[in-house]
Design a protein around this motif. Structure first.
Motif, PDB file in Angstrom:
ATOM      1  N   LEU A 109      -2.108   1.141  -3.919  1.00  0.00           N
ATOM      2  CA  LEU A 109      -0.854   1.296  -4.619  1.00  0.00           C
ATOM      3  C   LEU A 109      -0.911   1.830  -5.652  1.00  0.00           C
ATOM      4  N   ASP A 110      -1.832   1.782  -6.658  1.00  0.00           N
ATOM      5  CA  ASP A 110      -1.824   2.362  -8.083  1.00  0.00           C
ATOM      6  C   ASP A 110      -2.790   3.683  -7.967  1.00  0.00           C
ATOM      7  N   VAL A 139       0.902  -1.132   0.069  1.00  0.00           N
ATOM      8  CA  VAL A 139       0.059  -0.103  -0.078  1.00  0.00           C
ATOM      9  C   VAL A 139       0.796   1.227   0.093  1.00  0.00           C
ATOM     10  N   GLN A 140       0.348   2.374  -0.396  1.00  0.00           N
ATOM     11  CA  GLN A 140       1.078   3.677  -0.028  1.00  0.00           C
ATOM     12  C   GLN A 140       0.389   4.197   1.246  1.00  0.00           C
ATOM     13  N   GLU A 149       4.704   0.854   1.572  1.00  0.00           N
ATOM     14  CA  GLU A 149       4.824  -0.281   2.595  1.00  0.00           C
ATOM     15  C   GLU A 149       4.572  -1.712   2.241  1.00  0.00           C
ATOM     16  N   ARG A 150       5.520  -2.589   2.538  1.00  0.00           N
ATOM     17  CA  ARG A 150       5.437  -3.800   2.363  1.00  0.00           C
ATOM     18  C   ARG A 150       4.945  -4.754   3.421  1.00  0.00           C
ATOM     19  N   ARG A 151       3.967  -5.651   3.114  1.00  0.00           N
ATOM     20  CA  ARG A 151       3.503  -6.503   3.888  1.00  0.00           C
ATOM     21  C   ARG A 151       3.882  -7.992   3.364  1.00  0.00           C
ATOM     22  N   GLU A 194      11.454  -9.234  -5.210  1.00  0.00           N
ATOM     23  CA  GLU A 194      10.715  -9.723  -4.044  1.00  0.00           C
ATOM     24  C   GLU A 194      10.494  -8.297  -3.143  1.00  0.00           C
ATOM     25  N   PHE A 195      11.111  -7.251  -3.273  1.00  0.00           N
ATOM     26  CA  PHE A 195      11.099  -6.104  -2.504  1.00  0.00           C
ATOM     27  C   PHE A 195      10.582  -5.075  -3.139  1.00  0.00           C
ATOM     28  N   LEU A 196      10.011  -5.174  -4.541  1.00  0.00           N
ATOM     29  CA  LEU A 196       9.366  -4.280  -5.357  1.00  0.00           C
ATOM     30  C   LEU A 196       7.868  -4.298  -5.423  1.00  0.00           C
ATOM     31  N   PRO A 197       7.230  -3.184  -5.525  1.00  0.00           N
ATOM     32  CA  PRO A 197       5.662  -3.304  -5.614  1.00  0.00           C
ATOM     33  C   PRO A 197       5.036  -3.718  -6.988  1.00  0.00           C
TER      34      PRO A 197
END
Ligand code: F0G
Length: 429
Positions: A21-22, A7-8, A38-40, A72-75
């Motif tokens: 996100l978008d 999410v942003q 923010e990564r979950r 894996e760490f990109l949205p």
């Protein structure tokens, strides 16, 4: 292996508003604060390290990129069509002469100038332009002191998007301007400084068809944060004591802060380096904020001045994120003079590495910091030597004049010689 959702989120502790996100946002729609992606999700750090290592032997374009290799760490989802020029994978050099100059036994330089367009901006731009295409933007735009412009122009060309760039007239090096033009961007020169251009472009970005990719855009930061991942991997996951970066608009320091935090929280590293931000003395609003004991009011510098044109910025948009990075890691913010920048740059050159003036603030800053000799240090060189050759020639011909009119010493200059000199040298050898 890993699942993830994004999410942003507004970074302001009083707000923390969440957005899809978008959602095409640059700042929080509720309070105007900066946004983070923010990564979950969970990660298995041992398998991820192994997967990333294996990808280095792969020919998939995403694996050849030093940014998308850490996807894996990109949205983005795994089927995303990425806009890439094979960015990242930059060298981490040992720099013995620079180390000596800083009175240290060892110093490592992470050379982000070895990216496709010659600066660190490419690691962020590949992600921001991928997001622009995903959102269906027609025109991508930025304000720039030159490197963001060159980078965006190249990635926009790859994505077949129109590109508009706003630069301060007469304050961008020829090399950077030449890149932007060659890659087909529309370049608009504006009377005023970078901050004037930034205000202008933010107004323009209210139009839905325009996508703004300055580092206020959190997708840019996501790409740039992967440099922390690549560095950790190059150091076999053993973090240095200090990471030193130049500070202009403060996107880079923000990105390193986010990268190290995510690595730490995921168990991929066991401690975070202290992030030190170095600004040019004449363009140092962040350093002034840092040294103000109360840290209450951020005061922009209305008239930033430095020959390091890349960081001639008085109103850095990302300062709250950079401040968070410095605070969380126990780092510091310092300034260096024009003379210190010029001399440090010449020394980096003598290591056979070279960089543009803004990048040399790091080595100048490390020398000034008097770091304990048993502490390890990595400095980030942000731009290539060939980005500003006028500066180099002026230094070596004792012609470098500081913005206040003072002539700088060419302490480590190499004179230009004639053939007679060569014969004389050969005689004494
Ligand atoms: N070094 C170089 C070579 C740069 O081009 C910049 C910024 C910085 C350092 C500072 O990084 O803004 O993330 O703190 N250049 C921007 C541009 C502003 O438009 O190219 P920062």
């Amino acid at each position: 292996m890993s699942y993830r959702t994004y999410v942003q989120r507004c970074i302001s502790s009083e707000c923390r508003a969440e957005f899809d996100l978008d959602a095409r946002l640059y700042v929080c729609a509720r309070c105007g604060g900066l946004l983070d992606l923010e990564r979950r999700g969970e990660v298995d750090s041992a398998s991820l390290r192994e997967l990333w290592r294996q990808r280095r032997a792969s020919f998939d374009p995403r694996d050849r990129s030093g940014v998308w290799r850490f996807r894996e760490f990109l949205p983005f989802t795994d089927d995303t069509q990425v806009v890439s020029l094979g960015e990242g994978n930059t060298p981490l050099y040992d720099a013995p002469r620079s180390a000596d100059y800083c009175r240290l036994p060892q110093l490592k330089l992470k050379h982000q100038g070895c990216n496709p367009t010659g600066s660190f901006k490419d690691t962020g731009m590949t992600v921001a332009v991928t997001q622009a295409r995903k959102l269906g933007a027609r025109l991508v735009a930025c304000a720039s002191t030159g490197n963001t412009a060159a980078s965006l122009a190249a990635y926009a060309a790859r994505a077949e998007l129109m590109c508009a760039i706003v630069v301060p007239s007469g304050n961008v090096s020829h090399a950077k301007l030449a890149q932007a033009l060659d890659y087909g961007a529309k370049v608009f020169e504006v009377e005023g400084n970078f901050d004037t251009c930034m205000n202008l472009i933010r107004e323009l970005a209210a139009d839905e068809s325009v996508y703004l990719v300055n580092s206020i855009n959190p997708f840019r930061i996501e790409g740039q944060k992967t440099v922390a991942f690549e560095l950790a991997e190059q150091l076999e996951w053993q973090m240095p004591d200090h990471l030193v970066v130049p500070g202009g608009n403060l996107g880079n320091s923000s990105a390193f802060g986010k990268g190290f935090r995510e690595l730490f929280e995921s168990g991929l590293i066991d401690r975070q380096p202290k992030i030190t931000v170095v600004q040019a003395e004449g363009a140092a609003p962040f350093a002034k904020f840092y040294s103000d004991f109360a840290h209450e009011h951020f005061v922009n510098d209305e008239h930033p001045q430095t020959l390091a044109s890349a960081i001639k910025i008085g109103a850095p948009v990302s300062w709250p994120k950079a401040w968070r990075a410095v605070q969380e890691t126990g780092g510091t913010v310092i300034t260096v003079t024009e003379q210190e920048i010029a001399d440090a740059k010449a020394i980096i050159g003598r290591d056979g590495i070279g960089c543009e003036p803004a990048s040399a603030t790091t080595v100048a800053g490390i020398r000034k910091l008097k770091i304990n000799e048993n502490e390890s240090v990595v400095a980030v060189l942000t731009g290539h030597l060939l980005k500003d050759t006028d500066y180099v020639i002026k230094y070596h011909s004792s012609n470098l004049i500081a913005p206040n009119g003072e002539k700088l010493e060419s302490t480590f200059a190499q004179d230009l010689h004639d053939l007679q000199d060569l014969q004389d040298i050969l005689k004494i050898m």
